[in-house]
Design an enzyme around this catalytic site. Structure first.
Site, mmCIF file in Angstrom:
data_model
loop_
_atom_site.group_PDB
_atom_site.id
_atom_site.type_symbol
_atom_site.label_atom_id
_atom_site.label_comp_id
_atom_site.label_asym_id
_atom_site.label_seq_id
_atom_site.Cartn_x
_atom_site.Cartn_y
_atom_site.Cartn_z
ATOM 1 N N LEU A 66 0.682 -0.980 -0.099
ATOM 2 C CA LEU A 66 -0.046 -0.259 0.189
ATOM 3 C C LEU A 66 1.076 1.540 0.089
ATOM 4 O O LEU A 66 2.343 1.304 0.603
ATOM 5 C CB LEU A 66 -1.057 0.089 1.287
ATOM 6 C CG LEU A 66 -2.104 -1.108 1.600
ATOM 7 C CD1 LEU A 66 -2.741 -1.060 2.686
ATOM 8 C CD2 LEU A 66 -2.531 -1.713 -0.475
ATOM 9 N N GLY A 111 1.037 -5.576 1.043
ATOM 10 C CA GLY A 111 -0.259 -5.317 0.437
ATOM 11 C C GLY A 111 0.630 -5.604 -0.662
ATOM 12 O O GLY A 111 -0.083 -6.506 -2.013
ATOM 13 N N ASN A 135 4.484 -7.337 6.452
ATOM 14 C CA ASN A 135 5.777 -7.139 7.661
ATOM 15 C C ASN A 135 4.453 -6.075 8.194
ATOM 16 O O ASN A 135 5.666 -4.827 9.208
ATOM 17 C CB ASN A 135 6.699 -6.430 7.249
ATOM 18 C CG ASN A 135 6.500 -5.341 5.872
ATOM 19 O OD1 ASN A 135 5.567 -5.801 4.838
ATOM 20 N ND2 ASN A 135 7.316 -4.469 5.850
ATOM 21 N N GLU A 136 3.447 -5.984 8.511
ATOM 22 C CA GLU A 136 2.380 -4.868 8.565
ATOM 23 C C GLU A 136 3.222 -4.204 10.370
ATOM 24 O O GLU A 136 3.528 -3.130 10.374
ATOM 25 C CB GLU A 136 1.394 -4.682 9.131
ATOM 26 C CG GLU A 136 0.568 -4.465 7.896
ATOM 27 C CD GLU A 136 0.542 -5.836 6.969
ATOM 28 O OE1 GLU A 136 1.367 -7.120 6.559
ATOM 29 O OE2 GLU A 136 0.348 -5.935 5.476
#
Ligand code: CO8
Length: 260
Positions: A66, A111, A135-136
């Site tokens: 994203l 994303g 990896n958020e």
């Protein structure tokens, strides 16, 4: 379109190559997602197209995930519109009637990993510089439940638990070992391998394959459809928090400094 997605349809094979070209890193901005969705829908409605190979025209990057600039310093209305487009991308790709193969020719965080996981099959270039994963948590954010569901469907519950909590980015051999990607190939072989795998998948009658795919994926899709509005509201209220805006700002600064 603005040329961020290059589509080449081979009518004799019934296969299209969709090449993401939102340079430099194929970040998923609202404009890019909109163009991506239009291109995908055109192919979906084209009876002459039975399969899509999703790949990148950006050097070394499949997709950076994203676009962080879409999640930072914008209005609540903008965040809601952006999130709806992200949901729509996943819904369309995950449920596509076409055979979808990701030719992952570069890094694919967050994303980008979601996009690859939404395809039917993943081939990754075995370049040790590339990595893939959700990896958020490393950004101080939480992967939404349907990102999590998609990862569970790909690698199983325990591997997902560890992967998500630590925000792990895997090297190609690690990604292959846990089943996040199906096959590794030398970089220069990725497109020919994707085409060869596509012909295996297209040897199966479409109707039987499509019903089977839907049987596997529909419960996961239905979960988002049932909570689509509240998922948007969650995203907006989370992303507008001062602490989250601050984490994202620090992360962007870290990315920029890392270069110098
Ligand atoms: N969004 C916006 N800009 C980005 C992004 C991004 N995701 N990634 C990189 N850029 C920018 C960089 O800031 C840099 O800009 P500039 O040229 O102005 O300095 C430019 O793109 C090139 O980047 P790099 O110099 O870092 O290029 P490298 O080739 O060295 O590295 C990478 C490429 C590996 C892609 C690296 O840039 C990277 O790791 N990027 C961050 C990837 C990332 O962590 N993405 C996660 C986004 S969050 C997400 O997808 C899911 C969120 C779910 C939301 C849940 C909330 C509730």
């Amino acid at each position: 379109g603005h040329g961020r997605v290059a589509v080449e349809l081979d009518s004799s094979a019934g296969v299209a190559v969709m090449k993401m070209e939102n340079l430099p890193v194929n970040s998923l901005s609202l404009d890019f997602l909109t163009e991506f969705l239009i291109s995908l829908e055109k192919l979906e409605n084209d009876r002459g197209c039975r399969g899509v190979i999703l790949t990148s025209g950006a050097p070394k990057i499949f997709s950076a995930g994203l676009d962080i600039m879409e999640m930072y310093g914008k209005s609540a209305e903008h965040y809601a519109e952006f999130w709806k487009a992200v949901q729509e991308m996943w819904l369309r790709l995950y449920q596509s009637n076409m055979v979808t193969i990701a030719a992952i020719n570069g890094s694919s965080p967050a994303g980008g990993c979601l996009m690859a996981m939404s395809c039917d099959y993943r081939i990754m270039a075995e370049n040790p510089k590339y990595s893939i994963g959700l990896n958020e948590t490393q950004l101080g954010i939480v992967a939404p439940f349907w990102f999590k569901d998609t990862l569970v469907n790909t690698i199983g519950n325990r591997a997902t638990e560890r992967s998500l909590e630590l925000g792990l980015l895997y090297s190609p051999p690690e990604a292959h070992k846990i089943g996040l990607v199906d096959q590794l190939v030398p970089e220069e072989k990725i497109q020919t391998t994707a085409a060869a795998v596509m012909s295996q998948w297209l040897a199966i009658p479409d109707h039987a394959r499509q019903i089977t795919k839907s049987m596997m994926r529909k419960p996961t899709v239905d979960r988002l459809l049932a909570h689509r509005e509240s998922d948007i509201q969650n995203f907006v209220s989370f992303i507008t928090k001062d602490s989250i805006q601050k984490s994202l700002q620090m992360y962007m600064e870290m990315l920029k400094q890392r270069r110098g």
